[in-house]
Design an enzyme around this catalytic site. Structure first.
Site, PDB file in Angstrom:
ATOM      1  N   GLY A   1       6.158  -5.075   5.403  1.00  0.00           N
ATOM      2  CA  GLY A   1       6.295  -4.954   3.943  1.00  0.00           C
ATOM      3  C   GLY A   1       7.218  -3.812   3.586  1.00  0.00           C
ATOM      4  N   ASN A   2       7.179  -3.391   2.338  1.00  0.00           N
ATOM      5  CA  ASN A   2       7.991  -2.241   1.920  1.00  0.00           C
ATOM      6  C   ASN A   2       7.258  -1.458   0.829  1.00  0.00           C
ATOM      7  OD1 ASN A   2       8.814  -3.340  -0.754  1.00  0.00           O
ATOM      8  ND2 ASN A   2       9.787  -4.886   0.540  1.00  0.00           N
ATOM      9  N   HIS A   3       7.872  -0.360   0.388  1.00  0.00           N
ATOM     10  CA  HIS A   3       7.174   0.561  -0.519  1.00  0.00           C
ATOM     11  C   HIS A   3       7.276   0.197  -1.995  1.00  0.00           C
ATOM     12  CE1 HIS A   3       6.118   3.303   2.595  1.00  0.00           C
ATOM     13  NE2 HIS A   3       7.363   3.407   3.023  1.00  0.00           N
TER      14      HIS A   3
END
Ligand code: CTP
Length: 401
Positions: A210-212
């Site tokens: 995923g990412n932030h």
């Protein structure tokens, strides 16, 4: 549309008063703040405690403060000034007559006379009363003062008679008011589609790539569009943000594939689309059925490209105004322009990670808007809510150009 609005609900003495419990719930669900005034006769039909509990505010009954018996003669002025809009539902023939003639012998009427906001009234009475020339004259007089009537509907009445005079249903009252408020706004009834948030690409049942991204930028864009009158569909990846605005249709998704399906289902109908999601570019080729055990010293996960959702929209565009985001770390302008062309966009919003206060995760952003004619507009660091306003201002001006 009603999110953040301060709504004063005046309830008068008719059997439909019990339905105001549902009305209060719907208004609260729509994100409004609600205060209720009951007339003495309304108390026979619905309890102050129920409405106080649902509205999360004390209910006002009289000029005298119920709690300690003190005279609170000024509360009608305060309530009148507090409200962004007032709804009188059910509005009995008696109250409508008094409103039309400036009578102020109870708190509700005094507040109505003090209110500076728009006032909506939803009549409820027996069919002959509803049709009586005096009552009709009162509606007309009230409407000539700028009040808005939510007409009664037909059906079985409390008297056992059948005909016109039933208070409009709470859902329809909310819909009526939302539609009214949308009129004349710059995005009135425009169909807007927004993607937001990260996507999670499953490795196994417990892990993902995923990412932030927090989803905040897209959520602010959705909220702003709704407040400008748009019908908004927000396709939101995994985000902790709760959206307390029923005028935004939120479709929660997890992976890029799910986002693709939800977006494509809504793309045809959309008139303006903003792709603010930080979609994962790759996903694991195979998702392990069981949790992967740490049996070896290293682990390779083969990744394959996800579908580019924005590119697909650009290819099947049929008149939609299509806006993308570009998050860059180098050659920012050139890369953004390249994306704009490749994805057949009308405009692209550039964030550079080199700029302090820009990008995802935080509460601020610093953007540059580039349109398909290469007009470039750079903005200062601002809260994402203010950035959303700038973006919509720009899109609206381009759409009308
Ligand atoms: N986007 C998308 N689907 C993807 C990847 C990106 O819809 N699979 C959209 C994003 O929502 C954004 C725009 O495309 O509006 C650009 O995303 P960005 O990550 O900056 O660029 P990419 O096209 O992914 O290219 P790269 O990562 O190589 O810079």
């Amino acid at each position: 549309m009603l999110a953040g609005k301060k709504i004063l609900l005046g309830v008068t003495g008719g059997i439909a008063a019990y339905k105001t419990t549902f009305l209060v719930r719907l208004l609260i669900k729509a994100g409004a703040e609600v205060k209720v005034i009951l007339t003495q006769s309304a108390v026979s039909f619905v309890t102050p405690l129920t409405l106080a509990t649902l509205s999360k505010n004390p209910v006002h009954l009289d000029f005298v403060n119920e709690a300690d018996g003190t005279l609170d003669w000024n509360n009608h002025v305060e309530l009148g000034l507090w409200a962004d809009l007032m709804i009188i539902a059910p509005a009995t023939a008696n109250t409508l007559s008094k409103m039309a003639n400036g009578s102020s012998d109870n708190l509700l009427l005094a507040t109505y006379l003090s209110a500076k906001c728009k006032v909506f009234f939803a009549p409820a009475m027996d069919l002959d009363m509803y049709q009586h020339p005096t009552t009709k004259a009162n509606y007309q007089k009230l409407q000539s003062f700028g009040n808005i009537m939510i007409p009664a509907t037909s059906g079985e009445l409390a008297s056992g008679l059948d005909g016109e005079g039933r208070m409009e249903e709470p859902e329809k009252i909310v819909e009526f008011i939302e539609d009214y408020l949308k009129e004349g706004l710059p995005l009135s009834h425009k169909k807007v589609l927004i993607t937001a948030g990260p996507t999670y690409e499953a490795i196994d049942p417990v892990r993902f790539i995923g990412n932030h991204s927090s989803g905040l930028m897209g959520v602010e864009l959705a909220k702003k569009a709704a407040s400008l009158g748009a019908d908004v569909v927000l396709v939101l990846g995994p985000s902790a943000i709760q959206i307390n605005d029923t005028s935004i249709q939120v479709i929660r998704v997890t992976s890029a594939d799910e986002m693709y399906v939800a977006v494509m289902e809504n793309f045809k109908n959309a008139e303006v689309v903003i792709a603010a999601a930080a979609v994962a570019d790759y996903k694991p080729k195979n998702r392990a059925k069981e949790k992967i055990k740490k049996s070896s010293d290293s682990l390779n996960i083969e990744l394959v490209k996800n579908k580019d959702i924005l590119l697909s929209m650009g290819k099947s565009k049929t008149g939609q105004y299509l806006v993308g985001f570009a998050l860059e770390t180098e050659n920012e302008l050139a890369n953004a322009l390249q994306k704009l062309k490749k994805k057949n966009l009308d405009a692209i919003i550039l964030n550079s990670l080199k700029d302090e206060g820009a990008g995802f995760g935080g509460s601020t952003n610093k953007i540059t808007i580039i349109d398909k004619n290469s007009s470039i507009k750079a903005f200062e660091v601002k809260t994402k809510a203010k950035v959303a306003s700038d973006i919509w201002k720009e899109i609206i001006s381009k759409m009308h150009a």
